[in-house]
Design an enzyme around this catalytic site. Structure first.
Site, PDB file in Angstrom:
ATOM      1  CE  LYS A  82      -2.185  -1.351   3.764  1.00 27.48           C
ATOM      2  NZ  LYS A  82      -1.517  -2.665   3.913  1.00 27.48           N
ATOM      3  CB  THR A  83       3.686   2.304   2.211  1.00 27.27           C
ATOM      4  OG1 THR A  83       2.870   2.124   3.366  1.00 27.27           O
ATOM      5  CG2 THR A  83       4.567   3.518   2.388  1.00 27.27           C
ATOM      6  CG  ASP A 127       0.236   3.870   6.567  1.00 27.65           C
ATOM      7  OD1 ASP A 127      -0.669   3.137   6.120  1.00 27.65           O
ATOM      8  OD2 ASP A 127       1.359   3.437   6.909  1.00 27.65           O
ATOM      9  CB  THR A 176      -4.755  -3.087   8.078  1.00 24.36           C
ATOM     10  OG1 THR A 176      -5.017  -2.271   9.228  1.00 24.36           O
ATOM     11  CG2 THR A 176      -3.295  -2.984   7.704  1.00 24.36           C
ATOM     12  NE  ARG A 235       6.643  -4.015   6.072  1.00 29.15           N
ATOM     13  CZ  ARG A 235       5.484  -3.415   6.279  1.00 29.15           C
ATOM     14  NH1 ARG A 235       4.578  -3.989   7.022  1.00 29.15           N
ATOM     15  NH2 ARG A 235       5.243  -2.249   5.754  1.00 29.15           N
TER      16      ARG A 235
HETATM   17  P1  ADP Z   1       2.053  -1.820   3.292  1.00 24.53           P
HETATM   18  O1  ADP Z   1       2.061  -0.319   3.159  1.00 24.53           O
HETATM   19  O2  ADP Z   1       0.922  -2.458   2.560  1.00 24.53           O
HETATM   20  O3  ADP Z   1       2.140  -2.283   4.715  1.00 24.53           O
HETATM   21  P2  ADP Z   1       4.606  -1.650   1.955  1.00 24.53           P
HETATM   22  O4  ADP Z   1       4.244  -0.893   0.728  1.00 24.53           O
HETATM   23  O5  ADP Z   1       5.299  -0.883   3.049  1.00 24.53           O
HETATM   24  O6  ADP Z   1       3.334  -2.395   2.558  1.00 24.53           O
HETATM   25  O7  ADP Z   1       5.494  -2.890   1.491  1.00 24.53           O
HETATM   26  C1  ADP Z   1       6.440  -3.495   2.332  1.00 24.53           C
HETATM   27  C2  ADP Z   1       7.708  -3.793   1.562  1.00 24.53           C
HETATM   28  O8  ADP Z   1       7.457  -4.854   0.652  1.00 24.53           O
HETATM   29  C3  ADP Z   1       8.195  -2.632   0.703  1.00 24.53           C
HETATM   30  O9  ADP Z   1       9.166  -1.886   1.376  1.00 24.53           O
HETATM   31  C4  ADP Z   1       8.774  -3.284  -0.513  1.00 24.53           C
HETATM   32  O10 ADP Z   1      10.158  -3.546  -0.303  1.00 24.53           O
HETATM   33  C5  ADP Z   1       8.056  -4.603  -0.608  1.00 24.53           C
HETATM   34  N1  ADP Z   1       6.991  -4.592  -1.629  1.00 24.53           N
HETATM   35  C6  ADP Z   1       5.684  -4.352  -1.430  1.00 24.53           C
HETATM   36  N2  ADP Z   1       4.984  -4.457  -2.563  1.00 24.53           N
HETATM   37  C7  ADP Z   1       5.873  -4.773  -3.520  1.00 24.53           C
HETATM   38  C8  ADP Z   1       5.767  -5.055  -4.922  1.00 24.53           C
HETATM   39  N3  ADP Z   1       4.578  -5.017  -5.542  1.00 24.53           N
HETATM   40  N4  ADP Z   1       6.889  -5.358  -5.598  1.00 24.53           N
HETATM   41  C9  ADP Z   1       8.084  -5.422  -4.958  1.00 24.53           C
HETATM   42  N5  ADP Z   1       8.245  -5.180  -3.637  1.00 24.53           N
HETATM   43  C10 ADP Z   1       7.168  -4.863  -2.926  1.00 24.53           C
END
Ligand code: ADP
Length: 358
Positions: A82-83, A127, A176, A235
């Site tokens: 998401k981030t 977020d 989430t 992650r």
């Molecule tokens: P969320 O915001 O959903 O908790 P993040 O965007 O922070 O998740 O993702 C966590 C980590 O996973 C990121 O820092 C990145 O390294 C990896 N990641 C997430 N999505 C992808 C993707 N589609 N392709 C490659 N790496 C990804």
């Protein structure tokens, strides 16, 4: 020319709430590594093709029309991107981004600096938007709809209202828990995108790329092994890779082979489907203490002395998807498959094996 100013008043965004399980802590990436591994541009992102394509179309259209992108809401379990999406979008648009967290937005005044600082066409990423206080949410409505805020200054007879016109901006929210987002807020997002778990192939690609970025040598089989033991979450795949790399440097010759990956993950208590000790303890508590359920998540959480949110956000989504538990109006129930995963015969626990799928 892409401008990027990442800042935010009172920005207390930390990884704490998102990294609280033991498995997430394992091989926790340093902020530098996290920055290196996170895709910077959309084309670097793996998987989530449907979401990716819709976002691409919306970006293209907004660029052609010279209008800000419509507001976007991402939902899905932690660590799915998401981030990453939220930070790639402003880069694609070549605009600045501010980052806030719903947990720190307790009153409208907490949101005002973000809104008044927002440059034309820029992105405001919030977020954990479900944690925003209700009063902040209501304050946000006219900002989202008409790029306007109404501030009340003073009290009683001296009170007056000040209308401030904002520059058109794009709000990107991440949560989430879509269930906790009120309908009026949800409806004000032009795009609502759900991020789903990743396939082993997709995670394996991510692991191989991440190994390359970290300068680690990895065999394909080892990348597949890490991918299949990462609870379908990028992650965790990166965190597990980090641990395996530490292990290979300390106990092997630095090359990540299948054997090294297996030994490292076994040592960390990560099982074949990627569950860690805490995940298994959650299942075990339902089975032994609550006779397989149904049981409320709060009761399990209190028994294990863990915050219920940790289970709801980080542990249960994968267990539900893997059909190790089911959620019913009366509470969580362990399935026959869940019993078997703990190494017991489901026949010994008829209340679970009746309850589905094994
Ligand atoms: P969320 O915001 O959903 O908790 P993040 O965007 O922070 O998740 O993702 C966590 C980590 O996973 C990121 O820092 C990145 O390294 C990896 N990641 C997430 N999505 C992808 C993707 N589609 N392709 C490659 N790496 C990804």
């Amino acid at each position: 020319m892409a401008r990027e100013a990442i800042f935010g008043p009172n920005d207390s965004r930390t990884n704490e709430s998102r990294e609280s399980t033991a498995a997430n802590k394992l091989g926790l990436l340093t902020p530098d590594e996290e920055r290196v591994l996170r895709p910077q541009r959309m084309f670097e992102m793996v998987g989530q093709r449907d979401v990716y394509e819709r976002i691409e179309v919306a970006i293209e259209a907004s660029r052609k029309r010279g209008e800000p992108l419509g507001h976007v809401l991402f939902d899905g379990p932690p660590g799915l991107g998401k981030t990453t999406f939220a930070l790639c979008i402003p880069r694609e648009l070549g605009v600045s981004v501010q980052i806030g967290n719903g947990a720190t937005l307790r009153a409208p005044k907490d949101l005002v600096p973000y809104l008044t600082n927002a440059e034309e066409g820029s992105v405001l990423f919030i977020d954990e938007i479900h944690r925003m206080h209700k009063s902040v949410e209501e304050f946000l409505y006219p900002a989202m709809e008409d790029f306007r805020i109404d501030l009340t200054l003073g009290e009683g007879v001296n009170a007056r209202t000040l209308n401030i016109q904002l520059k058109p901006f794009t709000l990107i929210g991440a949560t989430t828990r879509t269930g906790l987002i009120s309908a009026p807020l949800r409806d004000r997002f032009q795009m609502r995108e759900h991020l789903d778990f990743y396939t082993v192939d997709e995670l394996s690609t991510i692991v191989r790329r991440s190994a390359g970025k970290l300068g680690a040598e990895i065999i394909d089989d080892a990348a597949d092994e890490i991918a299949s033991r990462s609870r379908s979450t990028p992650r965790l795949a990166n965190n597990r890779l980090r641990w395996v790399r530490d292990y290979s440097d300390a106990r092997a010759d630095g090359r990540i082979t299948l054997e090294v990956a297996q030994k490292a993950l076994d040592m960390a208590g990560i099982d074949v489907i990627g569950l860690d000790a805490q995940d298994r303890k959650y299942l075990d508590t339902i089975l032994r203490v609550f006779q397989g359920g149904p049981v409320g998540v709060e009761a399990v959480a209190h028994t294990m002395n863990v915050a219920p949110d940790t289970f709801i956000d980080e542990v249960e989504p994968f267990l539900l998807r893997s059909e190790l538990i089911v959620r019913t109006p009366r509470g969580r129930i362990l399935t026959g498959k869940g019993v078997r995963h703990l190494g017991y015969d489901p026949v010994q626990f008829p209340q679970c094996s009746q309850n589905h799928l094994f």
